[in-house]
Design an enzyme around this catalytic site. Sequence first.
Site, PDB file in Angstrom:
ATOM      1  N   LYS A   1      57.755  68.142  66.694  1.00 22.31           N
ATOM      2  CA  LYS A   1      56.383  68.282  67.183  1.00 22.31           C
ATOM      3  C   LYS A   1      55.653  66.933  67.117  1.00 22.31           C
ATOM      4  O   LYS A   1      54.483  66.857  66.779  1.00 22.31           O
ATOM      5  CB  LYS A   1      55.612  69.331  66.374  1.00 22.31           C
ATOM      6  CG  LYS A   1      56.246  70.716  66.328  1.00 22.31           C
ATOM      7  CD  LYS A   1      56.238  71.401  67.670  1.00 22.31           C
ATOM      8  CE  LYS A   1      56.595  72.881  67.516  1.00 22.31           C
ATOM      9  NZ  LYS A   1      57.949  73.089  66.975  1.00 22.31           N
TER      10      LYS A   1
ATOM     11  N   LEU B   1      55.900  65.261 110.165  1.00 18.94           N
ATOM     12  CA  LEU B   1      55.861  65.406 111.627  1.00 18.94           C
ATOM     13  C   LEU B   1      54.741  66.368 111.992  1.00 18.94           C
ATOM     14  O   LEU B   1      54.776  67.534 111.605  1.00 18.94           O
ATOM     15  CB  LEU B   1      57.184  65.966 112.149  1.00 18.94           C
ATOM     16  CG  LEU B   1      58.396  65.036 112.174  1.00 18.94           C
ATOM     17  CD1 LEU B   1      59.615  65.795 112.688  1.00 18.94           C
ATOM     18  CD2 LEU B   1      58.137  63.805 113.019  1.00 18.94           C
TER      19      LEU B   1
ATOM     20  N   ASP C   1      59.890  58.822 107.917  1.00 20.21           N
ATOM     21  CA  ASP C   1      58.449  59.053 107.968  1.00 20.21           C
ATOM     22  C   ASP C   1      58.099  60.149 106.976  1.00 20.21           C
ATOM     23  O   ASP C   1      58.994  60.764 106.377  1.00 20.21           O
ATOM     24  CB  ASP C   1      58.013  59.418 109.385  1.00 20.21           C
ATOM     25  CG  ASP C   1      56.545  59.073 109.654  1.00 20.21           C
ATOM     26  OD1 ASP C   1      55.872  58.579 108.730  1.00 20.21           O
ATOM     27  OD2 ASP C   1      56.078  59.311 110.782  1.00 20.21           O
ATOM     28  N   ASP C   2      56.797  60.410 106.794  1.00 21.21           N
ATOM     29  CA  ASP C   2      56.406  61.390 105.787  1.00 21.21           C
ATOM     30  C   ASP C   2      56.262  62.802 106.356  1.00 21.21           C
ATOM     31  O   ASP C   2      56.767  63.769 105.793  1.00 21.21           O
ATOM     32  CB  ASP C   2      55.132  60.963 105.068  1.00 21.21           C
ATOM     33  CG  ASP C   2      54.029  60.535 106.029  1.00 21.21           C
ATOM     34  OD1 ASP C   2      54.204  60.693 107.255  1.00 21.21           O
ATOM     35  OD2 ASP C   2      53.001  60.039 105.546  1.00 21.21           O
TER      36      ASP C   2
ATOM     37  N   LYS D   1      51.001  40.795 115.120  1.00 23.13           N
ATOM     38  CA  LYS D   1      50.184  39.697 114.623  1.00 23.13           C
ATOM     39  C   LYS D   1      49.830  38.729 115.758  1.00 23.13           C
ATOM     40  O   LYS D   1      50.650  38.454 116.631  1.00 23.13           O
ATOM     41  CB  LYS D   1      50.928  38.927 113.529  1.00 23.13           C
ATOM     42  CG  LYS D   1      51.134  39.708 112.250  1.00 23.13           C
ATOM     43  CD  LYS D   1      51.578  38.799 111.117  1.00 23.13           C
ATOM     44  CE  LYS D   1      52.902  38.147 111.408  1.00 23.13           C
ATOM     45  NZ  LYS D   1      53.362  37.318 110.261  1.00 23.13           N
TER      46      LYS D   1
ATOM     47  N   LYS E   1      53.954  61.702 117.594  1.00 22.72           N
ATOM     48  CA  LYS E   1      53.500  60.546 118.377  1.00 22.72           C
ATOM     49  C   LYS E   1      53.770  59.224 117.645  1.00 22.72           C
ATOM     50  O   LYS E   1      54.356  58.297 118.219  1.00 22.72           O
ATOM     51  CB  LYS E   1      52.010  60.690 118.677  1.00 22.72           C
ATOM     52  CG  LYS E   1      51.396  59.555 119.501  1.00 22.72           C
ATOM     53  CD  LYS E   1      49.958  59.887 119.860  1.00 22.72           C
ATOM     54  CE  LYS E   1      49.303  58.767 120.673  1.00 22.72           C
ATOM     55  NZ  LYS E   1      49.019  57.583 119.876  1.00 22.72           N
ATOM     56  N   SER E   2      53.347  59.123 116.383  1.00 16.07           N
ATOM     57  CA  SER E   2      53.461  57.838 115.678  1.00 16.07           C
ATOM     58  C   SER E   2      54.915  57.464 115.422  1.00 16.07           C
ATOM     59  O   SER E   2      55.292  56.293 115.537  1.00 16.07           O
ATOM     60  CB  SER E   2      52.696  57.892 114.354  1.00 16.07           C
ATOM     61  OG  SER E   2      53.234  58.879 113.493  1.00 16.07           O
TER      62      SER E   2
END
Length: 484
Positions: free
Chosen positions: A96, A403, A400-401, A378, A407-408
């Site tokens: 503990k 959907l 990617d993260d 740039k 698009k992105s």
Amino acid sequence: MNFLQKLQTSISQSESILFVGLDPNPEMMSADYQSEDVISDLQQWLEFIIRETSDFVCAYKPTLGFYEALGVRGLELLQKVLATIPSHIPIILDAKHSDLNTSTVFARTVFTEWNVDAITLSPYTGQDHVAPFLVYPDKAVFILCCTSNLGAASLQQYPSNDAPLYLQVVKESKNWGTPEQLALEVGTTNPEVMALIRSIAPERMIMARSIWAEGSNFHQILEAGLNAEDDGLLIPVPQDMLSQPNLRESIQALCAEINLAKTKIVRDASSCDVWVPDVSVVNQHSQQDLILQLYDIGCIMFGNFVQASGATFPYYIDLRKIISNPQVFHLVLMAYEEILNSLSFDRLAGIPYGSLPTATGLSLRLHCPMIYPRKEVKAHGTRRLIEGNFDAGETVVVVDDILITGKSVMEGAEKLQSAGLNVRDIVVLIDHEQGVKARLLDNGYQAHSVFTLGEITETLYRVGRINQEQFLAFQMEFGGEKSE
């Protein structure tokens, strides 16, 4: 072999989920051991317990406080007791421990010098206290989340019975370590408490305590504590049994009784009154633990949220919080890796900006070079469209993260292809569904997802994280398409 593997092997070999508390308590010692040297008597008694029980238990749990109370000779006794335990049986040191300042040196002592396999910790100094114990990958910690003593109820049930503090401890501590390294200690005589904890932590090992107290229903607690695989629960041998002269026969009989009870629970699970819906994991998603942790840290929220498009959805996804929770981030990378291992590619590409941390983590994990398409070109310097080194003709998998419309991620893939790279596969954590994968396939990309929003909501509803109203709101809005 890590702690959980060692424990599971011990459970399999002994055919037992029993553990024994090795506590040098003179008041509990058998009357057969009576001399002027109490320490010597305690040693003989504890060695007798180990000899008589080693074939029928899966772990031993010495309580550090008992040994410390006996002074220097008590700590010497602990060393002798630890050396007596068969090497194949895990040792859980019941300490503990709660002091942040000594956590690093104490972890080194118990894991490298005493060579115990796991330790119990108090949660109230938080993750900073637990972290030094988790740097030992083959060891584990048990977080004390609930006790049965009446005096603790006013704290543990705060602020309300519907949202007690002990459940918050469970939710928070799951973010500190993997199921292989972080387990829970639950002291309760109430099967409903055990069932609630199991519903929140279906994947965690639970060490039960206090289940033999007067008024406790052992069979109901056993039923509530076992997971869907008839596993995940450690049961203590009653302390008064350890002073019996026929200990071997008694513990063998107890082991057989528990195994019989487990068999009956599995056979009658569909009609069991205590096994509440939260605990049931029929059709459990392979990434259920990750879904629950994402929800618990606020990456998945339910309510009325205005999206960037102006539409109002009954949920909101914010995956940026993942990078501030290393344990969850680790699970996310493992989930991506499972998909990526089935694909063929030369480089990874992240889509700015949300998936760049994930792509970086995967690059390090898979030892695979990474690139990424710039969101905007740039106007100075190299004016590069793609950052990182690559050769034309190489195959790139895009990470990617989430959907939503696709698009992105398609824009990013087109930039990569414009530089002479080949893009066939896109891997994401969450698929919004609504035909996005089909739309990507029409454009030449095969999309893969760890899970869909439908799977997330079904899981959260099944284990009780969201209510029926929230679940139905999602179904009405997006329920037309089934998970792929």
